[in-house]
Design a protein around this motif. Structure first.
Motif, PDB file in Angstrom:
ATOM      1  N   GLU A 106       0.819  -1.208   0.000  1.00 45.08           N
ATOM      2  CA  GLU A 106       0.000   0.000   0.000  1.00 45.08           C
ATOM      3  C   GLU A 106       0.855   1.261   0.000  1.00 45.08           C
ATOM      4  O   GLU A 106       0.376   2.349  -0.290  1.00 45.08           O
ATOM      5  CB  GLU A 106      -0.977   0.022   1.179  1.00 45.08           C
ATOM      6  CG  GLU A 106      -0.352   0.361   2.517  1.00 45.08           C
ATOM      7  CD  GLU A 106       0.261  -0.826   3.254  1.00 45.08           C
ATOM      8  OE1 GLU A 106       0.740  -0.639   4.370  1.00 45.08           O
ATOM      9  OE2 GLU A 106       0.269  -1.931   2.705  1.00 45.08           O
ATOM     10  N   ASN A 107       2.131   1.117   0.323  1.00 50.22           N
ATOM     11  CA  ASN A 107       3.021   2.273   0.353  1.00 50.22           C
ATOM     12  C   ASN A 107       3.474   2.694  -1.043  1.00 50.22           C
ATOM     13  O   ASN A 107       4.078   3.737  -1.202  1.00 50.22           O
ATOM     14  CB  ASN A 107       4.245   1.978   1.221  1.00 50.22           C
ATOM     15  CG  ASN A 107       3.845   1.733   2.664  1.00 50.22           C
ATOM     16  OD1 ASN A 107       2.922   2.359   3.160  1.00 50.22           O
ATOM     17  ND2 ASN A 107       4.503   0.812   3.320  1.00 50.22           N
TER      18      ASN A 107
ATOM     19  N   TYR B 108       3.394  -1.924 -10.384  1.00 48.89           N
ATOM     20  CA  TYR B 108       3.991  -1.743 -11.713  1.00 48.89           C
ATOM     21  C   TYR B 108       4.455  -0.315 -11.961  1.00 48.89           C
ATOM     22  O   TYR B 108       4.119   0.306 -12.954  1.00 48.89           O
ATOM     23  CB  TYR B 108       3.024  -2.203 -12.808  1.00 48.89           C
ATOM     24  CG  TYR B 108       2.715  -3.658 -12.718  1.00 48.89           C
ATOM     25  CD1 TYR B 108       3.670  -4.609 -13.007  1.00 48.89           C
ATOM     26  CD2 TYR B 108       1.470  -4.088 -12.296  1.00 48.89           C
ATOM     27  CE1 TYR B 108       3.394  -5.958 -12.889  1.00 48.89           C
ATOM     28  CE2 TYR B 108       1.176  -5.437 -12.176  1.00 48.89           C
ATOM     29  CZ  TYR B 108       2.152  -6.364 -12.476  1.00 48.89           C
ATOM     30  OH  TYR B 108       1.868  -7.685 -12.358  1.00 48.89           O
ATOM     31  N   TYR B 109       5.233   0.223 -11.042  1.00 58.06           N
ATOM     32  CA  TYR B 109       5.870   1.526 -11.228  1.00 58.06           C
ATOM     33  C   TYR B 109       4.884   2.661 -11.458  1.00 58.06           C
ATOM     34  O   TYR B 109       5.202   3.647 -12.108  1.00 58.06           O
ATOM     35  CB  TYR B 109       6.888   1.465 -12.370  1.00 58.06           C
ATOM     36  CG  TYR B 109       7.880   0.356 -12.190  1.00 58.06           C
ATOM     37  CD1 TYR B 109       8.901   0.453 -11.248  1.00 58.06           C
ATOM     38  CD2 TYR B 109       7.771  -0.820 -12.923  1.00 58.06           C
ATOM     39  CE1 TYR B 109       9.796  -0.582 -11.058  1.00 58.06           C
ATOM     40  CE2 TYR B 109       8.666  -1.859 -12.734  1.00 58.06           C
ATOM     41  CZ  TYR B 109       9.669  -1.727 -11.804  1.00 58.06           C
ATOM     42  OH  TYR B 109      10.555  -2.752 -11.606  1.00 58.06           O
ATOM     43  N   GLY B 110       3.667   2.513 -10.979  1.00 57.94           N
ATOM     44  CA  GLY B 110       2.690   3.581 -11.092  1.00 57.94           C
ATOM     45  C   GLY B 110       2.041   3.710 -12.452  1.00 57.94           C
ATOM     46  O   GLY B 110       1.361   4.697 -12.714  1.00 57.94           O
TER      47      GLY B 110
ATOM     48  N   ARG C  44      -3.581   4.250 -10.202  1.00 57.19           N
ATOM     49  CA  ARG C  44      -3.047   5.512  -9.685  1.00 57.19           C
ATOM     50  C   ARG C  44      -3.178   5.662  -8.175  1.00 57.19           C
ATOM     51  O   ARG C  44      -2.571   6.540  -7.588  1.00 57.19           O
ATOM     52  CB  ARG C  44      -3.694   6.694 -10.386  1.00 57.19           C
ATOM     53  CG  ARG C  44      -5.135   6.899 -10.015  1.00 57.19           C
ATOM     54  CD  ARG C  44      -5.717   8.164 -10.621  1.00 57.19           C
ATOM     55  NE  ARG C  44      -7.153   7.967 -10.693  1.00 57.19           N
ATOM     56  CZ  ARG C  44      -7.896   8.346 -11.686  1.00 57.19           C
ATOM     57  NH1 ARG C  44      -7.360   8.956 -12.709  1.00 57.19           N
ATOM     58  NH2 ARG C  44      -9.188   8.115 -11.678  1.00 57.19           N
ATOM     59  N   LYS C  45      -3.987   4.820  -7.533  1.00 61.83           N
ATOM     60  CA  LYS C  45      -4.230   4.949  -6.103  1.00 61.83           C
ATOM     61  C   LYS C  45      -3.415   3.913  -5.329  1.00 61.83           C
ATOM     62  O   LYS C  45      -3.595   2.706  -5.523  1.00 61.83           O
ATOM     63  CB  LYS C  45      -5.724   4.773  -5.823  1.00 61.83           C
ATOM     64  CG  LYS C  45      -6.104   5.028  -4.402  1.00 61.83           C
ATOM     65  CD  LYS C  45      -7.612   4.948  -4.206  1.00 61.83           C
ATOM     66  CE  LYS C  45      -7.958   5.205  -2.760  1.00 61.83           C
ATOM     67  NZ  LYS C  45      -9.381   5.049  -2.515  1.00 61.83           N
ATOM     68  N   PRO C  46      -2.537   4.340  -4.433  1.00 61.61           N
ATOM     69  CA  PRO C  46      -1.759   3.384  -3.641  1.00 61.61           C
ATOM     70  C   PRO C  46      -2.670   2.486  -2.802  1.00 61.61           C
ATOM     71  O   PRO C  46      -3.716   2.922  -2.323  1.00 61.61           O
ATOM     72  CB  PRO C  46      -0.915   4.279  -2.730  1.00 61.61           C
ATOM     73  CG  PRO C  46      -0.860   5.587  -3.424  1.00 61.61           C
ATOM     74  CD  PRO C  46      -2.186   5.722  -4.123  1.00 61.61           C
ATOM     75  N   GLY C  47      -2.250   1.235  -2.642  1.00 63.65           N
ATOM     76  CA  GLY C  47      -2.994   0.305  -1.805  1.00 63.65           C
ATOM     77  C   GLY C  47      -4.206  -0.309  -2.460  1.00 63.65           C
ATOM     78  O   GLY C  47      -5.038  -0.909  -1.789  1.00 63.65           O
ATOM     79  N   VAL C  48      -4.321  -0.181  -3.791  1.00 60.48           N
ATOM     80  CA  VAL C  48      -5.478  -0.719  -4.516  1.00 60.48           C
ATOM     81  C   VAL C  48      -4.994  -1.542  -5.706  1.00 60.48           C
ATOM     82  O   VAL C  48      -4.028  -1.187  -6.376  1.00 60.48           O
ATOM     83  CB  VAL C  48      -6.396   0.417  -5.017  1.00 60.48           C
ATOM     84  CG1 VAL C  48      -7.482  -0.116  -5.940  1.00 60.48           C
ATOM     85  CG2 VAL C  48      -7.013   1.151  -3.843  1.00 60.48           C
ATOM     86  N   ALA C  49      -5.692  -2.632  -5.971  1.00 52.87           N
ATOM     87  CA  ALA C  49      -5.487  -3.427  -7.186  1.00 52.87           C
ATOM     88  C   ALA C  49      -6.863  -3.762  -7.757  1.00 52.87           C
ATOM     89  O   ALA C  49      -7.794  -4.046  -7.006  1.00 52.87           O
ATOM     90  CB  ALA C  49      -4.720  -4.708  -6.877  1.00 52.87           C
ATOM     91  N   ILE C  50      -6.983  -3.697  -9.066  1.00 52.37           N
ATOM     92  CA  ILE C  50      -8.204  -4.110  -9.762  1.00 52.37           C
ATOM     93  C   ILE C  50      -7.819  -5.317 -10.603  1.00 52.37           C
ATOM     94  O   ILE C  50      -6.876  -5.251 -11.395  1.00 52.37           O
ATOM     95  CB  ILE C  50      -8.754  -2.993 -10.678  1.00 52.37           C
ATOM     96  CG1 ILE C  50      -8.986  -1.702  -9.894  1.00 52.37           C
ATOM     97  CG2 ILE C  50     -10.017  -3.465 -11.387  1.00 52.37           C
ATOM     98  CD1 ILE C  50     -10.052  -1.790  -8.825  1.00 52.37           C
TER      99      ILE C  50
END
Length: 114
Positions: free
Chosen positions: A68-69, A73-75, A79-85
């Motif tokens: 989450e920090n 994949y290098y941003g 775009r939101k830290p701590g999230v995966a879709i």
């Protein structure tokens, strides 16, 4: 290690592929519902499809251990830290999930064997 919240965002059906390859009457996934929520860390939560877990467990593991920090994949993905879709691996009727880190600390619910 923290708990990861898993939310079912969408259940889908690719009509074109289902028409060509699916059985008659195929519908979106009957096992999961939009808005359904699960919590995970190192183990698949009760009630979550095994195949969906196989497709997302590496993201849940990473988020529960501090990803989450940073951004996956290098941003250049989320775009939101701590999230995966991510989605399950059903090519005809994939289910889309949002995984997000929480502040809830995970507790071991078994006796470790050492």
């Amino acid at each position: 290690m923290k708990k990861v919240k898993i939310t079912v965002l969408k259940t889908t059906l690719d009509e074109e592929l289902a028409k060509e390859f699916g059985v008659e009457g195929l519908t979106a996934c009957p096992m999961l519902k939009e808005g359904q929520v699960f919590y995970a860390d190192y183990a698949k939560p009760d009630g979550l499809c095994d195949e969906a877990w196989k497709a997302m467990y590496q993201y849940a593991f990473a988020l529960s251990h501090g990803a989450e920090n940073g951004l996956f994949y290098y941003g250049d993905w989320i775009r939101k830290p701590g999230v995966a879709i991510c989605s399950c691996n059903d090519g005809l009727r994939p289910v889309i999930f949002k995984l997000e880190t929480t502040d809830e600390i995970s507790k071991i619910d078994y006796e470790p064997v050492r």
